[in-house]
Design a protein around this motif. Structure first.
Motif, PDB file in Angstrom:
ATOM      1  N   THR A  55       0.821  -1.215   0.000  1.00  0.00           N
ATOM      2  CA  THR A  55       0.000   0.000   0.000  1.00  0.00           C
ATOM      3  C   THR A  55       0.854   1.264   0.000  1.00  0.00           C
ATOM      4  OG1 THR A  55      -0.135  -0.080   2.426  1.00  0.00           O
ATOM      5  CG2 THR A  55      -1.914  -1.123   1.184  1.00  0.00           C
ATOM      6  N   ASN A  56       2.111   1.162   0.463  1.00  0.00           N
ATOM      7  CA  ASN A  56       3.024   2.307   0.489  1.00  0.00           C
ATOM      8  C   ASN A  56       4.257   2.026  -0.348  1.00  0.00           C
ATOM      9  OD1 ASN A  56       1.478   3.783   2.397  1.00  0.00           O
ATOM     10  ND2 ASN A  56       2.442   2.679   4.091  1.00  0.00           N
ATOM     11  N   ILE A  93       3.450  -0.760  -6.954  1.00  0.00           N
ATOM     12  CA  ILE A  93       2.284   0.135  -6.915  1.00  0.00           C
ATOM     13  C   ILE A  93       1.785   0.393  -8.335  1.00  0.00           C
ATOM     14  CG2 ILE A  93       1.496   2.469  -6.379  1.00  0.00           C
ATOM     15  CD1 ILE A  93       1.925   0.863  -3.861  1.00  0.00           C
ATOM     16  N   LYS A  96       0.140  -2.685  -9.985  1.00  0.00           N
ATOM     17  CA  LYS A  96      -1.043  -3.173  -9.275  1.00  0.00           C
ATOM     18  C   LYS A  96      -0.981  -4.678  -9.062  1.00  0.00           C
ATOM     19  CE  LYS A  96      -4.101   0.536 -10.865  1.00  0.00           C
ATOM     20  NZ  LYS A  96      -5.380   0.882 -11.534  1.00  0.00           N
ATOM     21  N   GLU A 117      -1.724   5.534  -3.624  1.00  0.00           N
ATOM     22  CA  GLU A 117      -2.710   6.301  -4.385  1.00  0.00           C
ATOM     23  C   GLU A 117      -2.229   7.721  -4.674  1.00  0.00           C
ATOM     24  OE1 GLU A 117      -4.243   6.282  -0.016  1.00  0.00           O
ATOM     25  OE2 GLU A 117      -3.348   4.866  -1.443  1.00  0.00           O
ATOM     26  N   ILE A 120       0.027   7.552  -7.823  1.00  0.00           N
ATOM     27  CA  ILE A 120      -0.781   7.486  -9.043  1.00  0.00           C
ATOM     28  C   ILE A 120      -1.386   8.844  -9.354  1.00  0.00           C
ATOM     29  CG2 ILE A 120      -2.766   6.403 -10.142  1.00  0.00           C
ATOM     30  CD1 ILE A 120      -0.371   4.536  -9.705  1.00  0.00           C
ATOM     31  N   GLN A 121      -1.883   9.515  -8.348  1.00  0.00           N
ATOM     32  CA  GLN A 121      -2.512  10.826  -8.549  1.00  0.00           C
ATOM     33  C   GLN A 121      -1.527  11.825  -9.137  1.00  0.00           C
ATOM     34  OE1 GLN A 121      -4.473  12.397  -5.061  1.00  0.00           O
ATOM     35  NE2 GLN A 121      -4.555  14.471  -5.868  1.00  0.00           N
TER      36      GLN A 121
END
Length: 234
Positions: A55-56, A93, A96, A117, A120-121
């Protein structure tokens, strides 16, 4: 175990990461660093594990992390090392997918964990950052390809000589000339892709030939030119 004393700020962590965040706007920097802090990960800590969800990703301010895969019989194959200025976990990341390696701290690490996230942003809104990150990923894949080529085409002696020179290039040396990373013989063997006994024998030969000096796990290169010739690494 994590600590919170004498840590760099989140922005200082970003600044240490080899310029990969240099094309971010002040707003994007704020998005990454707001209400976040650099953390300490002690030796032996696992940042992420092979086959698990990430997640990180991590921006490393100091310390050393080794990334490795574990074979069916539990044998460890080191893929790479990461240290100050590196970011790790970002390729998983982006893909995915589950982590393709385990990241383990071998020298206490100070690092900024950043949610995937946000990565990605920022990539979606900052094309230059996206290009820089893709170039970094391509370089890492190229290094992995070169490693596989060496395993297939070079002898164990040649590979060990090259590993020693590369360790010096990556970590530099201390005031006494010893490489600034201390690895077990098993870890060196994992890097070379051979049995521990073979590494012990070849290190002894290199020492007898005055190519290197050893003090426990510490290694000093005395004749780098000769090691480069042995490995055909220039």
């Amino acid at each position: 175990m994590r600590q919170s004393q004498n840590l760099p700020t989140a922005k200082e962590c970003l600044q240490s990461c080899n310029g990969i965040f240099s094309h971010l706007t002040p707003e994007e920097i704020e998005l990454i660093t707001y209400d976040r802090k650099c953390e300490v990960y002690k030796k032996g800590s696992i940042l992420f594990q092979d086959g698990k969800k990430i997640t990180n990703f991590y921006c490393i301010h100091s310390g050393i992390v080794k990334k490795y895969k574990t074979g069916l019989e539990g044998k460890e194959q080191i893929i790479s090392f990461s240290q100050s200025g590196d970011i790790i976990g970002y390729r998983t990341i982006l893909s995915k997918e589950l982590a393709c390696a385990t990241a383990k701290v071998i020298d206490d690490v100070k690092a900024l964990p950043i949610p995937g996230e946000i990565l990605i942003q920022i990539m979606e809104q900052n094309s230059q950052f996206a290009i820089d990150l893709m170039r970094l990923a391509c370089k890492e894949l190229g290094d992995a390809h070169q490693f596989l080529t060496n395993i297939a085409q070079k002898s164990v002696r040649e590979r060990l000589a090259e590993v020693l020179v590369k360790l010096k290039e990556i970590f530099s040396v201390d005031q006494n000339g010893f490489i600034k990373v201390m690895l077990t013989r098993e870890e060196v063997a994992s890097l070379v892709g051979t049995a521990t006994e073979s590494v012990i024998r070849l290190l002894s030969e290199f020492k007898s030939d005055n190519y290197i000096e050893m003090n426990g796990r510490r290694i000093k290169i005395l004749n780098e030119e000769r090691l480069r010739k042995v490995s055909s690494y220039y």
